[in-house]
Design a protein around this motif. Structure first.
Motif, PDB file in Angstrom:
ATOM      1  N   UNK A  19       0.832  -1.206   0.000  1.00 24.00           N
ATOM      2  CA  UNK A  19       0.000   0.000   0.000  1.00 24.00           C
ATOM      3  C   UNK A  19       0.868   1.256   0.000  1.00 24.00           C
ATOM      4  N   UNK A  20       1.909   1.251   0.814  1.00 21.11           N
ATOM      5  CA  UNK A  20       2.811   2.410   0.857  1.00 21.11           C
ATOM      6  C   UNK A  20       3.451   2.646  -0.514  1.00 21.11           C
ATOM      7  N   UNK A  21       3.829   1.564  -1.199  1.00 20.35           N
ATOM      8  CA  UNK A  21       4.394   1.697  -2.540  1.00 20.35           C
ATOM      9  C   UNK A  21       3.387   2.326  -3.495  1.00 20.35           C
ATOM     10  N   UNK A  22       2.136   1.923  -3.367  1.00 15.35           N
ATOM     11  CA  UNK A  22       1.083   2.471  -4.233  1.00 15.35           C
ATOM     12  C   UNK A  22       0.980   3.984  -4.052  1.00 15.35           C
ATOM     13  N   UNK A  23       0.959   4.423  -2.794  1.00 17.91           N
ATOM     14  CA  UNK A  23       0.817   5.855  -2.524  1.00 17.91           C
ATOM     15  C   UNK A  23       2.121   6.618  -2.774  1.00 17.91           C
ATOM     16  N   UNK A  81       5.904  -1.952  13.357  1.00 21.95           N
ATOM     17  CA  UNK A  81       5.505  -3.002  12.420  1.00 21.95           C
ATOM     18  C   UNK A  81       5.093  -4.234  13.211  1.00 21.95           C
ATOM     19  N   UNK A  82       3.935  -4.793  12.864  1.00 23.51           N
ATOM     20  CA  UNK A  82       3.477  -6.003  13.522  1.00 23.51           C
ATOM     21  C   UNK A  82       4.278  -7.191  12.997  1.00 23.51           C
ATOM     22  N   UNK A  83       4.940  -7.933  13.864  1.00 18.65           N
ATOM     23  CA  UNK A  83       5.756  -9.061  13.381  1.00 18.65           C
ATOM     24  C   UNK A  83       4.924 -10.186  12.779  1.00 18.65           C
ATOM     25  N   UNK A  84       3.672 -10.357  13.252  1.00 16.70           N
ATOM     26  CA  UNK A  84       2.864 -11.475  12.766  1.00 16.70           C
ATOM     27  C   UNK A  84       2.247 -11.208  11.398  1.00 16.70           C
ATOM     28  N   UNK A  85       1.816  -9.960  11.139  1.00 19.34           N
ATOM     29  CA  UNK A  85       1.149  -9.653   9.866  1.00 19.34           C
ATOM     30  C   UNK A  85       2.036  -8.890   8.889  1.00 19.34           C
ATOM     31  N   UNK A  86       3.104  -8.268   9.395  1.00 19.22           N
ATOM     32  CA  UNK A  86       3.958  -7.462   8.534  1.00 19.22           C
ATOM     33  C   UNK A  86       3.394  -6.089   8.228  1.00 19.22           C
ATOM     34  N   UNK A  87       2.253  -5.745   8.851  1.00 21.08           N
ATOM     35  CA  UNK A  87       1.647  -4.437   8.624  1.00 21.08           C
ATOM     36  C   UNK A  87       2.317  -3.376   9.495  1.00 21.08           C
ATOM     37  N   UNK A  88       2.345  -2.158   8.996  1.00 21.73           N
ATOM     38  CA  UNK A  88       2.880  -1.027   9.744  1.00 21.73           C
ATOM     39  C   UNK A  88       1.737  -0.321  10.465  1.00 21.73           C
ATOM     40  N   UNK A  89       2.085   0.351  11.567  1.00 21.80           N
ATOM     41  CA  UNK A  89       1.043   1.040  12.333  1.00 21.80           C
ATOM     42  C   UNK A  89       1.599   2.315  12.970  1.00 21.80           C
TER      43      UNK A  89
END
Length: 833
Positions: free
Chosen positions: A270-274, A296-304
């Motif tokens: 998503x970050x790459x898209x934006x 960054x969540x280690x389990x999902x790889x999502x940033x927060x």
């Protein structure tokens, strides 16, 4: 089986994370309690502390981030986290947040199967966003159902449970509050020691006094000191965060943040898209390295983002010009379209004022009225959209027509039709494109010609005469019955009903010639209903079986409900009340399985159940909306309003609110006039006749009966029969006018006998409407089995048995197993002792 966590002393402190001894001790209580409430304002390190704790537990952690006030998003996240992409997850995702006992029981059964090997830890972050009595009660239910198998951590800014003191006293609740999270002076000095800063005692004291032990304030003050070489006691939290977390970012990173400000959690993709399709890794790494407000969540790889930093970057976003903000809204809408989230894309295009984007998005929908559609947004889109844009998007006018028809928006629908017809005369399009649009228009006119079979046939012929490609499937989420549980209550136009069947045969034979087979089975339903209303139950049952086979093979859920509703009527007339109960349960299970607990068909099942509840005499088991005054709920399609109003009025009659029923005549008839059906209106006149007769106004009752006969004639005798207990006297007097009433009187006598037998049935296995499981549990309880023994026999948990016994007692209005035995004795011919 319970698994231990690591000792709190083994917590590894790294980066800028610091947990005080007091906080470690408080967190240690998580594993010995079923539920932990972490309550404090923003900035006290609630989430950071819980995340650090979760790294040390030896059990699966299901983390639910709550971003807004929509409980549905939290519910979906929880279901996906617990059940991944299993069939259970897909089924539960169709539900709203589970408010009622039936839904909770289904969920608990599924969760119990998952908890056979290990416990789980569920974390709900920012719970205050969706906090209500219902959401709190759901997690309270889980605590009671699984006291030793799940651990729940609720992170909130306010108190969650009304009975918090009781939960604390009984050892179920572990509470972590502001004082546990606040750093003492000793903790503060240890925290500073992590950074090895050369700060004077005076400045140290000043920083601590200003922070009041608030960890986030301490953290930004330390970051500010490290980067500025001095403390700034005049700066507040907002300015410090801006200085140490935002201003230190590169211009390129700040530019990316202006897009990410609209998101909560996000992926690198998503970050790459934006970032215009370019690699965003350097900027994400810069944010990760700069401070702890981004992770960054280690389990999902999502940033927060931490809430504090999120607020900071959003303030910068708001300082952008309107045109700059709109560019970002549109970019987000484009991303949502790529992921198939069209409803959300519509909202962001509207925010950007991009109506062309909204029309383009509407054409991508696969349905014209899904259950989660925002009707007000759709109406605003049509009202505010410059009409000249429809020259480029004429199909949208047809899509709007479908929606306005389903919303019951007559004025908008008429305007939309006129605009479409005018536009089609003016715009220049290729022949095949125009043919496609006209065909789409005529198909809409055919399928929306409610209660007029001639019109349906006329427009379908016009559509079929146009050689154009097949139309998209535009009514996937709209029941083809519009949620009306009877075919005759859709199409009946008077007489003995044979004309209806003949017209339906002609109409749907035309449809089959065009390759449209979705209506297969409806003729058999009409035949079955015809024979039922004339009192030939054997023939009705034969056609029911034929219709059920055809509808099930074509997966036509709404018509299957029609058939099952009629099967329940037939079982009722046979005196097989256990079969009635089974059919109704199966109908609701079908809807929950195929749709959701709050689809329009759920309300259809409510209406079906109401008929039997009202006649059996168990009004407490009616759906709440049926007892409420006024219009039916918005989830009920307008075409089903007449039937819903008929049911609501019948309930008033059974409640002996006779004067109220008569006073409602004009209001009811005006409400049903829009989608009127002669059988429905005739039924309403009979209800009014019953109310008048009950008040001794026999002449008035006779006049209402005459009006009903004028609409439906004498053939549908079963329509009159179900009101036999009220209509005997006026019908007897009407016999002198017309011998046709003899048929009705004969049907009334037959129905009256069945009705008396039904009211004499008191055994819990038949009515009130216990579920199959509750009935099985009740029977075993009567045989003297303990909860543990019942659980073993039925292969369920003891907690499920306890919960079900409570539900049984509540439904039957009793307090003990002895009372249950008394009810059973009475049903077997005994009496209360």
């Amino acid at each position: 089986m319970r698994k231990d966590i690591m000792s709190m002393d083994e917590f590894k402190i790294k980066d800028e994370i610091y947990l005080s001894k007091r906080l470690k001790k408080a967190l240690a209580g998580v594993i010995s309690r079923t539920i932990t409430l972490v309550e404090a304002p923003t900035g006290y390190g609630k989430t950071v502390a819980v995340r650090e704790f979760c790294k040390s537990v030896n059990m699966p952690v299901k983390w639910v981030n709550i971003y807004d006030g929509d409980p549905q998003h939290a519910w979906n996240t929880l279901c996906r986290g617990l059940f991944c992409n299993s069939t259970s997850a897909q089924r539960f995702l169709r539900w709203p947040f589970p408010w009622d006992e039936i839904q909770r029981a289904h969920f608990a059964d599924e969760l119990a199967q998952m908890l056979t090997e290990e416990n789980i830890l569920i974390v709900l972050d920012d719970f205050h966003q969706i906090q209500s009595e219902q959401t709190s009660e759901f997690f309270r239910f889980l605590v009671k159902e699984f006291p030793d198998r799940i651990h729940i951590i609720i992170i909130s800014q306010k108190s969650v449970f009304k009975d918090e003191e009781f939960l604390l006293a009984t050892g179920k609740l572990n509470r972590i509050d502001t004082e546990d999270l606040r750093l003492s002076r000793e903790d503060f000095h240890k925290y500073l020691g992590m950074y090895q800063l050369d700060i004077s005692e005076e400045e140290t004291e000043q920083i601590y006094e200003k922070s009041e032990g608030w960890i986030s304030m301490i953290y930004v003050s330390v970051l500010n000191y490290r980067r500025m070489g001095r403390s700034d006691l005049s700066a507040d939290m907002e300015h410090l965060v801006d200085r140490v977390a935002y201003a230190t970012c590169s211009k390129q990173t700040q530019y990316l943040l202006s897009y990410l400000a609209l998101l909560q959690d996000f992926t690198k993709e998503q970050a790459d898209f934006f970032n215009g399709g370019e690699d965003s890794e350097p900027m994400l790494q810069e944010l990760m390295n700069n401070h702890s407000f981004f992770g960054k969540y280690p389990d999902t790889g999502e940033y927060h983002f931490h809430t504090i930093f999120k607020d900071c970057i959003y303030h910068h976003f708001e300082r952008l010009s309107l045109s700059e903000r709109c560019i970002r809204y549109e970019r987000l809408a484009e991303y949502l379209i790529q992921t198939g989230e069209y409803h959300e894309a519509l909202r962001w295009y509207e925010k950007a004022g991009n109506y062309e984007g909204m029309l383009r998005t509407l054409e991508l929908f696969e349905t014209v009225c899904s259950r989660d559609e925002d009707m007000e947004l759709i109406k605003r889109c049509y009202d505010d959209c410059p009409k000249i844009l429809f020259e480029d998007y004429p199909l949208c006018l047809v899509l709007f027509m479908w929606r306005f028809y389903n919303y019951g928006e007559d004025e908008r629908l008429a305007e939309c039709r006129l605009l479409f017809e005018q536009l089609m005369k003016q715009i220049k399009l290729a022949r095949e494109d125009k043919d496609y649009l006209w065909k789409a228009y005529y198909v809409f006119l055919s399928q929306s010609s409610f209660n007029d079979l001639d019109q349906m046939k006329y427009y379908m012929k016009k559509a079929a005469a146009i050689e154009a490609e097949d139309l998209p499937k535009v009514d996937r989420d709209i029941p083809r019955t519009f949620g009306i549980p009877s075919v005759f209550h859709m199409f009946y136009t008077g007489g003995n009903g044979k004309d209806v069947i003949k017209k339906l045969e002609e109409q749907f034979e035309e449809y089959r010639n065009y390759g449209i087979r979705v209506y297969d089975g409806i003729i058999d339903i009409a035949e079955a209903e015809y024979w039922y209303y004339t009192g030939d139950f054997e023939q009705a049952e034969i056609f029911c079986h034929r219709a059920l086979r055809k509808c099930q093979s074509n997966q036509l859920l709404s018509y299957t409900i029609n058939i099952q509703y009629l099967n329940a009527h037939l079982a009722y007339m046979r005196g097989d009340f256990e079969e009635v109960k089974r059919i109704l349960e199966e109908m609701r299970a079908m809807v929950i399985r195929e749709k959701s607990e709050k689809s329009s068909l759920t309300y259809t099942v409510d209406m079906c159940e109401a008929f039997f509840h009202e006649h059996i005499g168990y009004p407490d088991h009616l759906a709440e909306w049926i007892r409420e005054k006024g219009r039916p709920p918005k989830e009920i399609l307008p075409q089903a309003y007449p039937y819903a109003m008929m049911i609501k009025t019948a309930i008033c009659l059974h409640d002996e609110k006779f004067a109220e029923v008569l006073s409602m005549e004009e209001e009811i008839l005006s409400m049903v006039r829009k989608y009127s059906n002669q059988l429905t209106v005739g039924n309403i006149y009979l209800i009014l006749a019953c109310a008048a007769a009950s008040l001794g106004r026999i002449e008035e009752a006779k006049e209402y009966i005459r009006k009903a006969v004028a609409l439906v004639e004498f053939a549908p005798v079963m329509l009159f029969a179900k009101y036999s207990e009220w209509l005997v006297r006026p019908l007897q007097e009407l016999l002198e006018e017309n011998e046709g009433y003899k048929l009705i009187m004969a049907a009334c006598r037959k129905f009256s006998t069945v009705h008396k037998n039904a009211k004499n049935q008191r055994y819990t296995g038949i009515f009130p409407m216990l579920t199959k499981r509750e009935n099985d549990i009740a029977l075993l309880a009567l045989d003297g089995f303990t909860n543990k023994q019942i659980a073993a026999q039925l292969f369920i948990s003891e907690n499920t048995v306890k919960s079900s016994m409570k539900n049984i007692f509540t439904k039957l209005g009793i307090n003990s197993r002895r009372d249950l035995l008394r009810i059973a004795q009475m049903g077997a011919g005994g009496s209360f002792v």
